[in-house]
Design a protein around this motif. Structure first.
Motif, mmCIF file in Angstrom:
data_model
loop_
_atom_site.group_PDB
_atom_site.id
_atom_site.type_symbol
_atom_site.label_atom_id
_atom_site.label_comp_id
_atom_site.label_asym_id
_atom_site.label_seq_id
_atom_site.Cartn_x
_atom_site.Cartn_y
_atom_site.Cartn_z
ATOM 1 N N ILE A 157 79.043 -8.674 -87.541
ATOM 2 C CA ILE A 157 77.522 -7.347 -88.632
ATOM 3 C C ILE A 157 78.613 -6.566 -89.338
ATOM 4 C CG2 ILE A 157 75.974 -6.622 -88.601
ATOM 5 C CD1 ILE A 157 74.424 -7.610 -86.005
ATOM 6 N N ARG A 158 78.958 -6.073 -89.139
ATOM 7 C CA ARG A 158 79.733 -4.324 -89.181
ATOM 8 C C ARG A 158 81.334 -5.040 -90.160
ATOM 9 N NH1 ARG A 158 81.308 1.962 -87.872
ATOM 10 N NH2 ARG A 158 81.737 2.294 -89.337
ATOM 11 N N HIS A 159 82.004 -6.287 -89.332
ATOM 12 C CA HIS A 159 83.406 -6.246 -89.790
ATOM 13 C C HIS A 159 84.269 -7.014 -90.556
ATOM 14 C CE1 HIS A 159 84.134 -1.740 -87.671
ATOM 15 N NE2 HIS A 159 83.822 -2.539 -86.848
ATOM 16 N N THR A 205 77.003 4.249 -86.266
ATOM 17 C CA THR A 205 78.175 2.363 -85.830
ATOM 18 C C THR A 205 78.473 2.597 -84.046
ATOM 19 O OG1 THR A 205 79.755 4.680 -84.892
ATOM 20 C CG2 THR A 205 80.715 4.681 -87.281
ATOM 21 N N TYR A 263 79.237 -7.424 -93.546
ATOM 22 C CA TYR A 263 79.083 -6.693 -94.258
ATOM 23 C C TYR A 263 80.293 -6.191 -95.176
ATOM 24 C CZ TYR A 263 74.285 -7.260 -93.699
ATOM 25 O OH TYR A 263 73.171 -7.313 -93.333
ATOM 26 N N THR A 264 81.742 -5.991 -94.568
ATOM 27 C CA THR A 264 82.765 -5.845 -94.745
ATOM 28 C C THR A 264 83.203 -7.179 -96.025
ATOM 29 O OG1 THR A 264 82.933 -4.597 -92.973
ATOM 30 C CG2 THR A 264 85.487 -5.370 -94.038
ATOM 31 N N GLN A 324 78.031 -7.292 -83.015
ATOM 32 C CA GLN A 324 78.184 -5.773 -83.459
ATOM 33 C C GLN A 324 79.686 -5.693 -84.598
ATOM 34 O OE1 GLN A 324 76.539 -2.659 -83.922
ATOM 35 N NE2 GLN A 324 74.738 -4.138 -83.594
ATOM 36 N N SER A 367 73.453 -11.763 -92.111
ATOM 37 C CA SER A 367 74.669 -11.365 -93.334
ATOM 38 C C SER A 367 73.061 -10.757 -94.375
ATOM 39 C CB SER A 367 75.110 -12.008 -94.240
ATOM 40 O OG SER A 367 74.480 -13.133 -94.511
ATOM 41 N N TRP A 381 74.899 -0.606 -85.214
ATOM 42 C CA TRP A 381 75.287 -0.882 -86.612
ATOM 43 C C TRP A 381 74.580 -2.439 -86.798
ATOM 44 C CZ3 TRP A 381 75.332 -3.205 -90.930
ATOM 45 C CH2 TRP A 381 76.088 -3.070 -91.961
ATOM 46 N N SER A 404 70.055 1.707 -88.116
ATOM 47 C CA SER A 404 71.081 0.720 -89.413
ATOM 48 C C SER A 404 72.921 0.538 -89.724
ATOM 49 C CB SER A 404 70.014 0.218 -90.590
ATOM 50 O OG SER A 404 69.128 -0.489 -90.420
ATOM 51 N N GLY A 405 72.375 2.039 -89.806
ATOM 52 C CA GLY A 405 74.096 2.895 -90.693
ATOM 53 C C GLY A 405 74.788 3.039 -89.539
#
Length: 356
Positions: free
Chosen positions: A103-105, A10, A108-109, A100, A238, A347, A7-8
């Protein structure tokens, strides 16, 4: 899944349009190959075509290649001529490059307040293009609802459009709402503002389910069934929503083509039921065909993933099974496979608790 699958972990380069390995034996004519056994779904007896078994082979081998890329194994990963020439998305929607990045940028950012997460997600999805998000990120002080200035965003996009820059992804059509502006992107910004000022996030939160989120989104201009469902899935990645992806599904045009190729006209009108059948019986059919499929770090295919796989099998069958027709009548696969040089990582939403 190796050290990259967590889950964490890159992700830098997975577009979900990777080559995948299918069985490399020559494709034999349809009449020489045994058809799968009939299945009963929603009270109908369906007689699967040979494309039905191709669906499962596609999923198993496609996921195996994704795994190989995560582990950094060198390619090529197939000698199948169709797959060497054309590109296909991942089995899991959340593993594709755009998802992806979202989700990441995006998800969750930044602040994790409901309005801000919803605003960022909807802004990104209005264009569904990473470069458009990066353009706005470089031009406005902060992408946030509390500081949103529609005119400023519109100016940035209008200048880019005038300079010949593409603002939208070609993945699927996002129809322009009729909200009085001359340009499509201007109307989408107006739609975003309308959604936010009418408390779209709060309405979804109070609804408490994926279907309720879909119904809320479906109520806005230009939000058809398929687009509302896709947006609901994206919002649900999210931290602010945690709905069950197995609650319900909406079949898009590409999936309906794939469904028709797998089952013929008898599938018309029960597409969602058949997609659920595929999700519920996936292990049975992988085992029947002697295929290994461990899923996404043990996570089985969800309804959204089975829906997407029908789109990809529709494309693959245009070449592998040209005798089998869908709704659209398309006979070519437009996108060519291009190797991606950078290493692949992943991620996923931490709430999925995917093991390393």
């Amino acid at each position: 899944m190796g050290t990259a699958m967590a889950s964490g972990a890159t992700l830098d380069g997975l577009q979900g349009e990777l080559n995948l390995a299918l069985p490399t034996e020559p494709v034999t004519p349809l009449e020489e190959r045994p058809a799968p056994s009939p299945i009963r779904v929603a009270g109908r007896l369906l007689h699967p075509t040979l494309v039905f078994d191709t669906y499962w082979r596609f999923a198993a081998r496609r996921q195996a290649v994704y795994q190989a890329r995560l582990e950094g194994r060198p390619g090529p990963w197939t000698d199948d001529p169709i797959l060497l020439r054309h590109r296909f998305t991942n089995c899991y929607r959340a593993a594709d490059r755009v998802s992806q990045f979202l989700i990441r940028h995006v998800s969750y950012t930044g602040t994790q307040d409901v309005p801000e997460v919803v605003f960022r997600t909807l802004l990104f999805k209005m264009f569904n293009r990473v470069s458009t998000w990066q353009l706005l990120s470089g031009e406005v002080r902060e992408i946030s609802w509390k500081d949103f200035n529609r005119s400023a965003y519109d100016d940035v996009l209008t200048r880019a459009f005038a300079g010949g820059r593409k603002l939208y992804s070609a993945a699927y059509v996002i129809p322009p709402p009729r909200l009085g502006a001359e340009r499509k992107h201007s109307n989408h910004l107006r739609l975003l503002e309308l959604m936010m000022t009418s408390d779209v996030g709060g309405r979804i939160e109070r609804g408490g389910s994926l279907r309720a989120a879909y119904e809320v989104l479906r109520s806005y201009p230009a939000m058809g069934d398929f687009l509302a469902y896709q947006f609901a899935i994206d919002l649900n990645y999210s931290v602010v929503f945690d709905f069950d992806e197995m609650e319900f599904v909406v079949a898009g045009p590409g999936a309906r083509d794939g469904l028709r190729k797998c089952f013929g006209p008898a599938v018309d009108g029960i597409e969602a039921d058949v997609i659920r059948y595929m999700a519920d019986h996936q292990q049975e059919h992988f085992a029947r065909l002697g295929l290994s499929f461990t899923g996404l770090a043990g996570r089985p295919l969800q309804l959204i993933d089975c829906q997407n796989l029908f789109c990809e099998v529709d494309k693959y069958a245009r070449v592998a099974h040209p005798e089998v027709s869908g709704h659209s009548g398309r006979s070519r696969i437009k996108q060519l496979f291009q190797p991606v040089a950078e290493p692949v990582g992943a991620w996923f939403p931490p709430k999925w608790n995917l093991p390393a």
